[in-house]
Scaffold this motif. Structure first.
Motif, PDB file in Angstrom:
ATOM      1  N   ARG A 191    -101.878 -68.046  12.510  1.00  0.00           N
ATOM      2  CA  ARG A 191    -101.983 -69.344  11.842  1.00  0.00           C
ATOM      3  C   ARG A 191    -102.749 -69.240  10.472  1.00  0.00           C
ATOM      4  NH1 ARG A 191     -98.998 -69.716  15.175  1.00  0.00           N
ATOM      5  NH2 ARG A 191     -98.866 -71.179  17.088  1.00  0.00           N
ATOM      6  N   GLN A 192    -102.261 -68.224   9.709  1.00  0.00           N
ATOM      7  CA  GLN A 192    -102.868 -67.757   8.267  1.00  0.00           C
ATOM      8  C   GLN A 192    -101.952 -68.499   7.279  1.00  0.00           C
ATOM      9  OE1 GLN A 192    -105.581 -66.496   7.271  1.00  0.00           O
ATOM     10  NE2 GLN A 192    -106.235 -65.345   9.091  1.00  0.00           N
ATOM     11  N   THR A 193    -102.086 -69.710   6.928  1.00  0.00           N
ATOM     12  CA  THR A 193    -101.517 -70.469   5.977  1.00  0.00           C
ATOM     13  C   THR A 193    -101.526 -70.006   4.587  1.00  0.00           C
ATOM     14  OG1 THR A 193    -103.349 -72.226   5.542  1.00  0.00           O
ATOM     15  CG2 THR A 193    -101.696 -72.720   7.224  1.00  0.00           C
ATOM     16  N   ASN A 194    -102.527 -68.972   4.493  1.00  0.00           N
ATOM     17  CA  ASN A 194    -102.605 -68.468   3.175  1.00  0.00           C
ATOM     18  C   ASN A 194    -101.406 -67.456   2.816  1.00  0.00           C
ATOM     19  OD1 ASN A 194    -104.755 -69.858   2.116  1.00  0.00           O
ATOM     20  ND2 ASN A 194    -106.059 -68.335   2.888  1.00  0.00           N
ATOM     21  N   ALA A 195    -100.879 -67.280   3.994  1.00  0.00           N
ATOM     22  CA  ALA A 195     -99.393 -66.061   3.828  1.00  0.00           C
ATOM     23  C   ALA A 195     -98.164 -66.973   3.805  1.00  0.00           C
ATOM     24  CB  ALA A 195     -99.500 -65.383   4.972  1.00  0.00           C
ATOM     25  N   ILE A 196     -98.289 -68.276   3.598  1.00  0.00           N
ATOM     26  CA  ILE A 196     -96.996 -68.768   3.359  1.00  0.00           C
ATOM     27  C   ILE A 196     -96.357 -68.368   2.107  1.00  0.00           C
ATOM     28  CG2 ILE A 196     -96.009 -71.170   3.029  1.00  0.00           C
ATOM     29  CD1 ILE A 196     -97.906 -72.248   5.190  1.00  0.00           C
ATOM     30  N   ALA A 197     -97.210 -68.673   0.868  1.00  0.00           N
ATOM     31  CA  ALA A 197     -96.423 -68.169  -0.342  1.00  0.00           C
ATOM     32  C   ALA A 197     -95.862 -67.029  -0.507  1.00  0.00           C
ATOM     33  CB  ALA A 197     -97.762 -68.367  -1.351  1.00  0.00           C
ATOM     34  N   ALA A 198     -96.636 -65.852   0.203  1.00  0.00           N
ATOM     35  CA  ALA A 198     -96.113 -64.488   0.140  1.00  0.00           C
ATOM     36  C   ALA A 198     -94.706 -64.363   1.064  1.00  0.00           C
ATOM     37  CB  ALA A 198     -97.175 -63.515   0.686  1.00  0.00           C
ATOM     38  N   ALA A 199     -94.801 -65.182   2.219  1.00  0.00           N
ATOM     39  CA  ALA A 199     -93.677 -65.052   3.035  1.00  0.00           C
ATOM     40  C   ALA A 199     -92.365 -65.659   2.565  1.00  0.00           C
ATOM     41  CB  ALA A 199     -93.907 -65.555   4.068  1.00  0.00           C
ATOM     42  N   MET A 200     -92.688 -66.838   1.632  1.00  0.00           N
ATOM     43  CA  MET A 200     -91.568 -67.456   0.848  1.00  0.00           C
ATOM     44  C   MET A 200     -91.083 -66.688  -0.216  1.00  0.00           C
ATOM     45  SD  MET A 200     -90.760 -69.357  -1.990  1.00  0.00           S
ATOM     46  CE  MET A 200     -92.112 -70.089  -2.592  1.00  0.00           C
ATOM     47  N   LEU A 201     -92.219 -66.207  -1.010  1.00  0.00           N
ATOM     48  CA  LEU A 201     -91.663 -65.279  -2.068  1.00  0.00           C
ATOM     49  C   LEU A 201     -90.710 -64.091  -1.559  1.00  0.00           C
ATOM     50  CD1 LEU A 201     -94.876 -65.515  -4.390  1.00  0.00           C
ATOM     51  CD2 LEU A 201     -92.857 -66.462  -4.932  1.00  0.00           C
ATOM     52  N   CYS A 202     -91.189 -63.413  -0.696  1.00  0.00           N
ATOM     53  CA  CYS A 202     -90.489 -62.269  -0.172  1.00  0.00           C
ATOM     54  C   CYS A 202     -89.144 -62.624   0.161  1.00  0.00           C
ATOM     55  CB  CYS A 202     -91.376 -61.467   0.967  1.00  0.00           C
ATOM     56  SG  CYS A 202     -92.596 -60.699   0.020  1.00  0.00           S
ATOM     57  N   ALA A 203     -88.880 -63.714   1.105  1.00  0.00           N
ATOM     58  CA  ALA A 203     -87.648 -64.185   1.524  1.00  0.00           C
ATOM     59  C   ALA A 203     -86.715 -64.280   0.156  1.00  0.00           C
ATOM     60  CB  ALA A 203     -88.156 -65.379   2.450  1.00  0.00           C
ATOM     61  N   ALA A 204     -87.487 -65.152  -0.566  1.00  0.00           N
ATOM     62  CA  ALA A 204     -86.405 -65.354  -1.804  1.00  0.00           C
ATOM     63  C   ALA A 204     -86.157 -63.850  -2.546  1.00  0.00           C
ATOM     64  CB  ALA A 204     -87.318 -66.166  -2.848  1.00  0.00           C
ATOM     65  N   LEU A 205     -87.107 -62.994  -2.655  1.00  0.00           N
ATOM     66  CA  LEU A 205     -86.687 -61.880  -3.550  1.00  0.00           C
ATOM     67  C   LEU A 205     -85.745 -61.074  -2.577  1.00  0.00           C
ATOM     68  CD1 LEU A 205     -87.421 -60.074  -5.913  1.00  0.00           C
ATOM     69  CD2 LEU A 205     -89.330 -58.997  -4.361  1.00  0.00           C
ATOM     70  N   LEU A 236     -92.881 -58.803  -6.273  1.00  0.00           N
ATOM     71  CA  LEU A 236     -93.491 -58.034  -5.046  1.00  0.00           C
ATOM     72  C   LEU A 236     -95.003 -57.896  -5.284  1.00  0.00           C
ATOM     73  CD1 LEU A 236     -91.204 -54.868  -4.611  1.00  0.00           C
ATOM     74  CD2 LEU A 236     -92.033 -56.920  -2.886  1.00  0.00           C
ATOM     75  N   ALA A 237     -95.496 -57.591  -6.678  1.00  0.00           N
ATOM     76  CA  ALA A 237     -96.764 -57.454  -6.798  1.00  0.00           C
ATOM     77  C   ALA A 237     -97.601 -58.758  -6.624  1.00  0.00           C
ATOM     78  CB  ALA A 237     -97.277 -56.775  -8.027  1.00  0.00           C
ATOM     79  N   CYS A 238     -97.126 -59.885  -7.342  1.00  0.00           N
ATOM     80  CA  CYS A 238     -97.708 -61.127  -6.969  1.00  0.00           C
ATOM     81  C   CYS A 238     -97.720 -61.655  -5.606  1.00  0.00           C
ATOM     82  CB  CYS A 238     -97.089 -62.326  -7.888  1.00  0.00           C
ATOM     83  SG  CYS A 238     -97.257 -61.829  -9.699  1.00  0.00           S
ATOM     84  N   SER A 239     -96.821 -61.313  -4.836  1.00  0.00           N
ATOM     85  CA  SER A 239     -96.594 -61.855  -3.296  1.00  0.00           C
ATOM     86  C   SER A 239     -97.911 -61.109  -2.722  1.00  0.00           C
ATOM     87  CB  SER A 239     -95.390 -61.239  -2.858  1.00  0.00           C
ATOM     88  OG  SER A 239     -94.304 -61.749  -3.471  1.00  0.00           O
ATOM     89  N   ALA A 240     -98.123 -59.661  -2.945  1.00  0.00           N
ATOM     90  CA  ALA A 240     -99.171 -58.902  -2.407  1.00  0.00           C
ATOM     91  C   ALA A 240    -100.494 -59.504  -2.672  1.00  0.00           C
ATOM     92  CB  ALA A 240     -99.108 -57.517  -2.703  1.00  0.00           C
ATOM     93  N   ILE A 241    -100.756 -59.969  -4.134  1.00  0.00           N
ATOM     94  CA  ILE A 241    -102.011 -60.285  -4.556  1.00  0.00           C
ATOM     95  C   ILE A 241    -102.187 -61.922  -3.836  1.00  0.00           C
ATOM     96  CG2 ILE A 241    -103.212 -61.095  -6.403  1.00  0.00           C
ATOM     97  CD1 ILE A 241    -101.697 -58.815  -8.187  1.00  0.00           C
ATOM     98  N   SER A 242    -101.153 -62.839  -3.712  1.00  0.00           N
ATOM     99  CA  SER A 242    -101.463 -64.007  -3.411  1.00  0.00           C
ATOM    100  C   SER A 242    -101.840 -63.935  -1.890  1.00  0.00           C
ATOM    101  CB  SER A 242    -100.044 -64.694  -3.440  1.00  0.00           C
ATOM    102  OG  SER A 242    -100.144 -65.818  -2.776  1.00  0.00           O
TER     103      SER A 242
END
Length: 373
Positions: A191-205, A236-242
């Motif tokens: 339930r870590q909502t802060n990971a949503i952006a990283a998951a979405m960016l990686c799916a798109a990438l 990739l880098a921004c996903s990790a930092i996010s």
């Protein structure tokens, strides 16, 4: 999961279709990759694959921002991912200019820093560094410096490995999928909502990489160029930092199937991004050391990268790329398996992957050679 799948498919479709138009545009304006001594292609190949990739990424982001689940947390998706899109556009423009006019190393580096600073200033930055059992708080200036440095290093790591048809897109795609798995587990199991952006960016990438590969795999009909390679490393880098800068080290990570995550759970968000890009990182480090020891610029090109060495020992162009995929997959998915599953089964699975990959690297070239009489 279904919404992430939609994001992935949108990125695949838009990138694949627009790559055709981008290739035609490159041919009309004369944006070709000339044949140089260090290159392995024999005829000029059109660029602008990076433009199609950026548009696929933007389309996926726009679709994601309209989805109830992915857009329910404005800070997680619309803020972080939107900032990444702005920086991605800047670095792609820099890459397109470089592809067409061959910028000098310092100017290209300045463009990379500019794109990183823009995204970091919009909020995508490390707030603290997770450590075992605690966190290392960093001040605003350190946050900016660490974040920009991480982005620039990742951008150049992927750019350095872009030497064979489909290599950079495949390696980055493998990294995106493995990092998506980790981010998705944080969202679904923890339930870590802060990971949503990283998951979405990686799916798109991952979708962008899948969409460009039919055009870019050997024999390539178009190149992604520096524009595409730098875009891959940047996202990739921004996903990790996010994700990394916002994960609480005080919380243990619950792995797949309810398993307790191992491999220093607090360090996983920080270690995984580097693990999934370990192959490009090692290749870049070796290139920098090799060139500086020879008294040359670290950015001076040569023909001694890992993929060039695979060609030298007898691999074909396609097989060298597939072997690099295997090496990247072992490191990336091995880190995810050890981190989210743990136990002897994960260790045994990774060991099997290592053995199979080693056989592919060293045995296949010998197996393909004709026997002497």
């Amino acid at each position: 999961m279904r919404e992430y799948l939609v994001v992935f498919l949108v990125a695949v479709a838009v990138t694949y279709v627009l790559a055709v138009l981008a290739r035609e545009s490159a041919m009309k304006v004369g944006a070709y990759a000339r044949v140089r001594d260090r290159d392995v292609h024999a005829i000029p190949i059109p660029y602008f694959g990076g433009i199609a990739m950026l548009l696929g990424l933007l389309a996926a982001y726009l679709v994601a921002s309209q989805m109830p689940f992915l857009s329910r947390s404005e800070d997680a998706v619309l803020s972080d991912a939107g900032a990444v899109m702005v920086g991605a556009t800047v670095i792609t423009v820099v890459g397109v200019i470089d592809d067409m006019y061959e910028l000098d190393a310092l100017t290209k580096f300045a463009g990379q820093v500019l794109a990183a600073v823009i995204t970091v200033s919009m909020g995508v930055q490390l707030v603290y560094l997770p450590l075992p059992g605690t966190t290392w708080a960093i001040d605003p200036l350190q946050s900016i410096l660490f974040s920009v440095l991480t982005i620039v290093i990742c951008v150049n790591a992927v750019n350095f490995v872009d030497g064979l048809d489909g290599l950079a897109a495949g390696v980055a795609g493998i990294g995106a999928v493995s990092f998506f798995i980790f981010a998705f587990v944080l969202v679904s199991e923890n339930r870590q909502t802060n990971a949503i952006a990283a998951a979405m960016l990686c799916a798109a990438l991952a979708g962008v990489c899948a969409g460009i590969l039919p055009h870019n795999f050997n024999p390539a009909r178009m190149f992604i160029g520096d524009a595409g390679a730098m875009l891959l490393g940047f996202v990739l880098a921004c996903s990790a930092i996010s994700l990394s800068g916002r994960f609480s080290a005080a919380e243990a990570i619950q792995g797949l199937g309810g398993a307790q995550a191992s491999l220093f759970p607090a360090l996983l968000p920080l270690l995984l991004p580097f693990a999934v890009l370990l192959v490009p990182f090692v290749d870049m480090l070796m290139a920098v050391v090799r060139r500086t020891r020879a008294g040359r610029s670290p950015f001076a090109p040569d023909k001694l990268h890992m993929h060039h060495r695979l060609l030298e020992i007898g691999h074909s162009h396609r097989r060298a790329v597939l072997v690099m995929y295997m090496i990247s997959g072992v490191v990336a998915f091995g880190a995810v398996a050890l981190g989210l599953i743990g136990g002897w089964r994960a260790v045994a699975g990774v060991a099997v992957m290592v053995v199979v990959t080693a056989l592919a690297v060293f045995w296949l070239p010998r197996a393909g050679r004709p026997r002497s009489a």
